[in-house]
Motif scaffolding. Sequence first.
Motif, PDB file in Angstrom:
ATOM      1  N   LEU A 137      -7.748   6.699  -2.966  1.00 25.52           N
ATOM      2  CA  LEU A 137      -6.748   6.113  -1.820  1.00 25.52           C
ATOM      3  C   LEU A 137      -5.968   7.796  -1.628  1.00 25.52           C
ATOM      4  O   LEU A 137      -5.877   7.973  -0.210  1.00 25.52           O
ATOM      5  CB  LEU A 137      -5.461   5.276  -2.376  1.00 25.52           C
ATOM      6  N   ARG A 153      -6.097  -0.497   2.483  1.00 19.79           N
ATOM      7  CA  ARG A 153      -5.353  -1.042   0.953  1.00 19.79           C
ATOM      8  C   ARG A 153      -7.775  -1.480   0.907  1.00 19.79           C
ATOM      9  O   ARG A 153      -7.306  -1.852  -0.697  1.00 19.79           O
ATOM     10  CB  ARG A 153      -5.718  -2.603   1.455  1.00 19.79           C
ATOM     11  N   ASP A 189     -10.292  -7.675  -1.996  1.00 16.57           N
ATOM     12  CA  ASP A 189      -8.738  -8.417  -1.290  1.00 16.57           C
ATOM     13  C   ASP A 189      -9.254  -9.469  -0.701  1.00 16.57           C
ATOM     14  O   ASP A 189      -9.671  -9.932   0.041  1.00 16.57           O
ATOM     15  CB  ASP A 189      -7.549  -8.043  -0.348  1.00 16.57           C
ATOM     16  N   ARG A 197       2.183   1.678  -3.272  1.00 15.42           N
ATOM     17  CA  ARG A 197       0.273   1.909  -4.113  1.00 15.42           C
ATOM     18  C   ARG A 197       0.193   3.321  -4.532  1.00 15.42           C
ATOM     19  O   ARG A 197       0.650   3.957  -4.938  1.00 15.42           O
ATOM     20  CB  ARG A 197      -0.807   1.181  -3.830  1.00 15.42           C
ATOM     21  N   HIS A 198       0.277   3.861  -2.814  1.00 17.60           N
ATOM     22  CA  HIS A 198       0.132   5.216  -2.602  1.00 17.60           C
ATOM     23  C   HIS A 198       1.381   6.294  -3.181  1.00 17.60           C
ATOM     24  O   HIS A 198       1.028   6.760  -3.838  1.00 17.60           O
ATOM     25  CB  HIS A 198       0.169   6.063  -1.240  1.00 17.60           C
ATOM     26  N   GLU A 201       1.127  -1.288  -0.243  1.00 18.68           N
ATOM     27  CA  GLU A 201       0.088   0.299  -0.188  1.00 18.68           C
ATOM     28  C   GLU A 201       0.717   1.364  -0.082  1.00 18.68           C
ATOM     29  O   GLU A 201       0.949   2.229  -0.468  1.00 18.68           O
ATOM     30  CB  GLU A 201      -0.964  -0.083   1.425  1.00 18.68           C
TER      31      GLU A 201
END
Length: 142
Positions: free
Chosen positions: A111, A104, A138, A82-83, A79
Amino acid sequence: MSEQNFKNHTRLSGGYHGLTFSLILILLVGAIRYWSRAATEDKYAPVLFVLTAVILIFLFFFIRIFALRAQDRAIRAEENLRHFFLTGKAFDRSLRLGQIIALRFASDEELPALAERAAREKLAPKDIKMAIRNWRADHHRV
């Protein structure tokens, strides 16, 4: 597979959480009964059965805890990456692991803003999950 959302995202395994734990409890109760009914001079075997059941209970919980901690570390790294891809910067250092794990489920569009809000308002993981409008499933969490 049905669409995942806040109401149905938790998952229990019937074989592990239900059957295995129930069998360990039955073993513990049976061992305690055996111990209480054994002759005073013959307590060795019943004590071993009780000890075995207690060890299995500890194993049951620690195995689960260790697996979840390993997954939590992986989720934190995934995460954060991803951020970083979405914003060019890492998560705010004030975000706790539970908050990152809850984030997540947020879509890529949600996000960055939700992470900033979670850090600023110190949102609880449950509040973060409830604030998500476009749920990102998820299905790999155990």
